[in-house]
Scaffold this active site. Structure first.
Site, PDB file in Angstrom:
ATOM      1  N   HIS A 122      45.245  45.838  46.428  1.00  0.00           N
ATOM      2  CA  HIS A 122      46.702  45.868  46.383  1.00  0.00           C
ATOM      3  C   HIS A 122      47.246  46.808  45.307  1.00  0.00           C
ATOM      4  O   HIS A 122      48.426  47.152  45.319  1.00  0.00           O
ATOM      5  CB  HIS A 122      47.276  44.454  46.204  1.00  0.00           C
ATOM      6  CG  HIS A 122      47.080  43.857  44.850  1.00  0.00           C
ATOM      7  ND1 HIS A 122      46.079  42.944  44.581  1.00  0.00           N
ATOM      8  CD2 HIS A 122      47.745  44.027  43.685  1.00  0.00           C
ATOM      9  CE1 HIS A 122      46.158  42.577  43.315  1.00  0.00           C
ATOM     10  NE2 HIS A 122      47.161  43.213  42.744  1.00  0.00           N
ATOM     11  N   ASN A 155      47.645  43.517  35.117  1.00  0.00           N
ATOM     12  CA  ASN A 155      46.253  43.148  34.839  1.00  0.00           C
ATOM     13  C   ASN A 155      45.378  43.259  36.083  1.00  0.00           C
ATOM     14  O   ASN A 155      44.145  43.227  35.981  1.00  0.00           O
ATOM     15  CB  ASN A 155      46.154  41.713  34.318  1.00  0.00           C
ATOM     16  CG  ASN A 155      46.291  41.617  32.814  1.00  0.00           C
ATOM     17  OD1 ASN A 155      47.290  41.147  32.308  1.00  0.00           O
ATOM     18  ND2 ASN A 155      45.270  42.083  32.090  1.00  0.00           N
ATOM     19  N   SER A 156      45.982  43.336  37.255  1.00  0.00           N
ATOM     20  CA  SER A 156      45.209  43.371  38.491  1.00  0.00           C
ATOM     21  C   SER A 156      44.182  44.499  38.458  1.00  0.00           C
ATOM     22  O   SER A 156      44.508  45.652  38.170  1.00  0.00           O
ATOM     23  CB  SER A 156      46.136  43.571  39.691  1.00  0.00           C
ATOM     24  OG  SER A 156      46.951  42.457  39.893  1.00  0.00           O
ATOM     25  N   ASP A 187      40.209  41.899  48.751  1.00  0.00           N
ATOM     26  CA  ASP A 187      41.204  42.584  47.915  1.00  0.00           C
ATOM     27  C   ASP A 187      40.537  43.426  46.840  1.00  0.00           C
ATOM     28  O   ASP A 187      40.954  43.428  45.681  1.00  0.00           O
ATOM     29  CB  ASP A 187      42.175  41.581  47.285  1.00  0.00           C
ATOM     30  CG  ASP A 187      43.413  42.267  46.695  1.00  0.00           C
ATOM     31  OD1 ASP A 187      43.710  43.392  47.126  1.00  0.00           O
ATOM     32  OD2 ASP A 187      44.057  41.696  45.803  1.00  0.00           O
TER      33      ASP A 187
END
Length: 520
Positions: A156, A259-260, A186
């Site tokens: 994402h 932070n992803s 993901d």
């Protein structure tokens, strides 16, 4: 409004000048302030004594900084050392996506024939706003896992991006190439043209335990190289609705937007997870963050780097968790393991001898806890590899050898046929209305022509069947392990059920079979 002393002024001789009075007041106040300053006094509420101010004790100088607190299990490595070792390997990812083209017209619509006839296209174009392509920008994090420029992040973070740029800890900037993505977990893999980049060693996430200290490293809100600390709150988190394949590590280390794709490391500075999502009502950290475990991330990474796509293992069974009621029905001592509710034709499971009603206890030497865990383990198993599967069947333990197949994109379902009428029965099934499956019902509930079974057309609200999860549109295939291909079969079996008897149903919903227990 009254001022101090104003009430006594009427008792003074009228001949006195107001200026003299004011002067005396000011002089008195000046003397009073002088006394306060000179004697270092503190004013207290009226009626309290005046006391000397308490001066703080002088702070003694520290000759050297205190020793850093060591992480339990860190083998002598402290927070500072771990942070220093992992921060250079965490990068900032900046992605740019092209937005939709916007076009505005101020005045008459340009496609109106009346205006086109009298004004012409060239005139109308003057009123049209120029086309503008809006840019959508995203921030995220990534982890360098190969010194030759291979970076893992979240799907994402880079999904739909036209340009992806990577900023290293030393502010070096690279434009990244997208190697591949896996939307089901993901995860995504990027590549930059660089060598000798710092990396983080991989950890075996299967050995991660609840209560271990972890650090989350990333770029929340664009704040580069942010490190937060917490513990592992839980492992094996699934059914969160974040990805199709979920086996998340839950942590209370602060994770925020940006932070992803960043790193979750253990006390030894090893990569245990890729930070992916948070649970939040405010949009910020609430102490519940989720990370893809390193073992799952590494398996996806290897496939994307090698082949550019992800191939998953497949058995060809429908499975469900084993509840205490189902464990009792299938004579399993503890509600552990996974119940096989269906076996597809010509699948690896059918060729190996797996059957409906088997309870899978072990897969490839690993104890099976629930359906999600088994699904994840099978998915990462190498296609073509033969593994041992331990099952309980009719109170006996059997070990079967299954050759794992490749997960197909679509799974064919068996096709059967029926026609019919409606009926009700007594006992525990009294609150269910069923019908033979005709063409109209099949079309109404999206079933394939030729399905066989008894269709549930109504379930009384609040009934045992309703609480067990039975719904209108479910196709009943079995009652207490006996097939019910027709309404007559169902009626004959249901009429024998006592009012205090637990009923085991095998149903099909949206092409998937599962068992339900109706317990009085």
């Amino acid at each position: 409004m009254e001022y101090p002393g104003q009430g006594e002024q009427s008792h003074q001789p009228r001949g006195r000048s107001s200026s003299l009075l004011m002067g005396s007041v000011l002089v008195g106040l000046g003397v009073l302030v002088g006394l306060v300053i000179a004697s270092d006094l503190e004013w207290l509420p009226f009626g309290h004594a005046v006391r000397e101010l308490e001066r703080p004790a002088p702070v003694s100088r520290i000759s050297k900084p205190p020793a850093p607190v060591s992480m339990p299990g860190g083998r002598g490595r402290d927070f500072v050392q771990v942070a220093k070792s992992v921060k250079p390997s965490v990068v900032n990812i900046f992605s740019t996506r092209s937005g939709k083209t916007s076009r505005e017209f101020h005045g008459a619509p340009s496609d109106d024939p009346f205006f086109r006839r009298f004004f012409g296209d060239e005139f109308l174009k003057r009123f049209e706003a120029p086309q503008e392509r809006r840019k959508e920008r995203g921030l995220g994090s990534g982890v360098i896992v190969d010194a030759r420029g291979v970076i893992i992040t979240n799907n994402h973070v880079v999904k739909g991006a036209d340009v992806v740029k990577v900023f290293l800890a030393d502010k070096t900037e690279y434009e990244a190439e997208l190697i591949g993505v896996d939307s089901k977990t993901d995860l995504a893999v990027l590549k930059v043209e660089a060598n000798d980049l710092p990396t983080i060693p991989w950890a075996d996430s299967d050995h991660l335990e609840v209560g271990e200290y972890v650090l989350a490293v990333g770029n929340p809100f664009g704040l580069n190289q942010t490190v937060t600390m917490g513990i592992v709150s839980a492992v094996g988190r699934a059914r969160m609705g974040i990805a199709e394949y979920e086996d998340f590590i839950q942590t209370d280390a602060a994770i925020n937007p940006g932070n992803s794709g960043g790193a979750l490391v253990n006390a030894r500075g090893e990569l245990v997870g890729i930070n992916t999502a948070i649970f939040s009502r405010s949009g910020g950290n609430m102490g519940i963050g989720f990370a893809v475990p390193s073992n799952m991330a590494r398996a996806i990474l290897d496939q994307l780097v090698t082949t550019g796509k992800v191939v998953r293992g497949w058995l060809g069974v429908s499975i469900q968790d084993l509840s205490p009621e189902l464990a009792l029905q299938f004579a399993v001592p503890d509600p552990k393991g996974v119940l096989v509710s269906d076996v597809l034709q010509d699948s690896p499971a059918e060729r190996a001898g797996l059957a409906r009603g088997d309870v899978i206890m072990e897969f490839d030497g690993k104890v099976v806890e629930d359906a999600t865990q088994l699904r994840n383990v099978v998915a990462v198993t190498e296609v073509g590899r033969a593994v041992e599967v331990k099952v309980i069947r009719n109170r006996q333990t059997k070990t079967l050898k299954v050759k794992v197949g490749e997960q197909p994109t679509t799974i064919a379902q068996a096709q059967l046929e029926e026609s019919g009428r409606r009926t009700r029965v007594a006992g525990v099934l009294a609150d269910i209305e069923v019908s033979s499956l005709d063409g109209d019902l099949a079309e109404q509930y999206g079933l394939v022509k030729g399905e066989r079974g008894v269709m549930v057309v109504e379930v009384k609200a609040g009934s045992i069947a309703d609480e067990a999860g039975l719904r209108a549109g479910d196709l009943i295939l079995e009652v207490n392990r006996a097939p019910v291909p027709t309404l007559d079969h169902y009626h004959r079996l249901a009429s024998r059920i006592r009012s205090d008897q637990t009923v085991l149903l095998l149903i099909q919903r949206r092409g998937r079979a599962s068992f339900l227990t109706l317990k009085p």
